[in-house]
Design a protein around this motif. Sequence first.
Motif, PDB file in Angstrom:
ATOM      1  N   LYS A   1       0.816  -1.213   0.000  1.00  0.00           N
ATOM      2  CA  LYS A   1       0.000   0.000   0.000  1.00  0.00           C
ATOM      3  C   LYS A   1       0.853   1.268   0.000  1.00  0.00           C
ATOM      4  N   TRP A   2       2.135   1.140   0.304  1.00  0.00           N
ATOM      5  CA  TRP A   2       3.018   2.305   0.303  1.00  0.00           C
ATOM      6  C   TRP A   2       3.424   2.614  -1.130  1.00  0.00           C
ATOM      7  N   LYS A   3       3.171   3.835  -1.568  1.00  0.00           N
ATOM      8  CA  LYS A   3       3.449   4.226  -2.948  1.00  0.00           C
ATOM      9  C   LYS A   3       4.866   4.769  -3.133  1.00  0.00           C
ATOM     10  N   TYR A   4       5.438   5.349  -2.089  1.00  0.00           N
ATOM     11  CA  TYR A   4       6.661   6.121  -2.271  1.00  0.00           C
ATOM     12  C   TYR A   4       7.879   5.615  -1.491  1.00  0.00           C
ATOM     13  N   LEU A   5       7.647   5.079  -0.306  1.00  0.00           N
ATOM     14  CA  LEU A   5       8.761   4.730   0.575  1.00  0.00           C
ATOM     15  C   LEU A   5       8.811   3.239   0.885  1.00  0.00           C
ATOM     16  N   LYS A   6       9.973   2.811   1.283  1.00  0.00           N
ATOM     17  CA  LYS A   6      10.169   1.448   1.782  1.00  0.00           C
ATOM     18  C   LYS A   6      11.016   1.535   3.039  1.00  0.00           C
ATOM     19  N   LEU A   7      10.891   0.538   3.909  1.00  0.00           N
ATOM     20  CA  LEU A   7      11.758   0.429   5.077  1.00  0.00           C
ATOM     21  C   LEU A   7      13.055  -0.211   4.622  1.00  0.00           C
TER      22      LEU A   7
ATOM     23  N   PHE B   1      13.633   4.917   6.355  1.00  0.00           N
ATOM     24  CA  PHE B   1      12.810   4.933   5.150  1.00  0.00           C
ATOM     25  C   PHE B   1      13.638   5.423   3.968  1.00  0.00           C
ATOM     26  N   HIS B   2      13.420   4.780   2.841  1.00  0.00           N
ATOM     27  CA  HIS B   2      14.140   5.108   1.614  1.00  0.00           C
ATOM     28  C   HIS B   2      13.114   5.203   0.491  1.00  0.00           C
ATOM     29  N   VAL B   3      13.344   6.103  -0.459  1.00  0.00           N
ATOM     30  CA  VAL B   3      12.426   6.181  -1.599  1.00  0.00           C
ATOM     31  C   VAL B   3      12.518   4.902  -2.412  1.00  0.00           C
ATOM     32  N   LYS B   4      11.409   4.534  -3.044  1.00  0.00           N
ATOM     33  CA  LYS B   4      11.346   3.318  -3.843  1.00  0.00           C
ATOM     34  C   LYS B   4      11.968   3.586  -5.216  1.00  0.00           C
ATOM     35  N   ASP B   5      13.256   3.385  -5.313  1.00  0.00           N
ATOM     36  CA  ASP B   5      13.999   3.665  -6.554  1.00  0.00           C
ATOM     37  C   ASP B   5      13.429   2.928  -7.759  1.00  0.00           C
ATOM     38  N   GLU B   6      12.976   1.710  -7.526  1.00  0.00           N
ATOM     39  CA  GLU B   6      12.522   0.900  -8.654  1.00  0.00           C
ATOM     40  C   GLU B   6      11.329   1.514  -9.371  1.00  0.00           C
ATOM     41  N   ASP B   7      10.621   2.402  -8.721  1.00  0.00           N
ATOM     42  CA  ASP B   7       9.480   3.068  -9.334  1.00  0.00           C
ATOM     43  C   ASP B   7       9.831   4.477  -9.829  1.00  0.00           C
ATOM     44  N   GLY B   8      11.084   4.846  -9.751  1.00  0.00           N
ATOM     45  CA  GLY B   8      11.492   6.178 -10.157  1.00  0.00           C
ATOM     46  C   GLY B   8      11.023   7.267  -9.207  1.00  0.00           C
ATOM     47  N   VAL B   9      10.732   6.903  -7.968  1.00  0.00           N
ATOM     48  CA  VAL B   9      10.228   7.852  -6.976  1.00  0.00           C
ATOM     49  C   VAL B   9      11.363   8.745  -6.489  1.00  0.00           C
ATOM     50  N   LYS B  10      11.065  10.030  -6.352  1.00  0.00           N
ATOM     51  CA  LYS B  10      12.020  10.999  -5.816  1.00  0.00           C
ATOM     52  C   LYS B  10      11.431  11.612  -4.555  1.00  0.00           C
TER      53      LYS B  10
END
Length: 123
Positions: free
Chosen positions: A23-29, A45-54
């Motif tokens: 359900k998290w769109k932008y971040l991951k633990l 928390f880190h941005v989800k790089d695989e989705d191109g999130v900044k």
Amino acid sequence: MGDNCIENWMEESWAGASFYNPKWKYLKLAFEFEHKGLDFLIFGFHVKDEDGVKREDVKDWEKVQKNYSTKDVNNQCWIWKDFNGNQYWDNASGIKDLLNGKTLNDFSIMFDEAIDCVKGLDI
């Protein structure tokens, strides 16, 4: 090893792993060793790089940062803090903590704390 695996990940800086709720769109633990040799473990928390999130995509970045407290407010992809347990896994103390379950307990506490601080936020 194939599939972009690192054969000797103890010789790499920034070795670690990450997890996220679907359900998290932008971040991951994530947790990561900042230095080679499994030294200086951080968690956050880190941005989800695989989705191109900044960072600018994360509407509640500042709220997560305020709730979780970051070491580097200018970091563009991490909201983190030092691991609350043994940060150095390349010595007898680190191995002992892994074997006796202390490190697992420390991770459990940090996961619970992190998840609690983002409840209700758009992450």
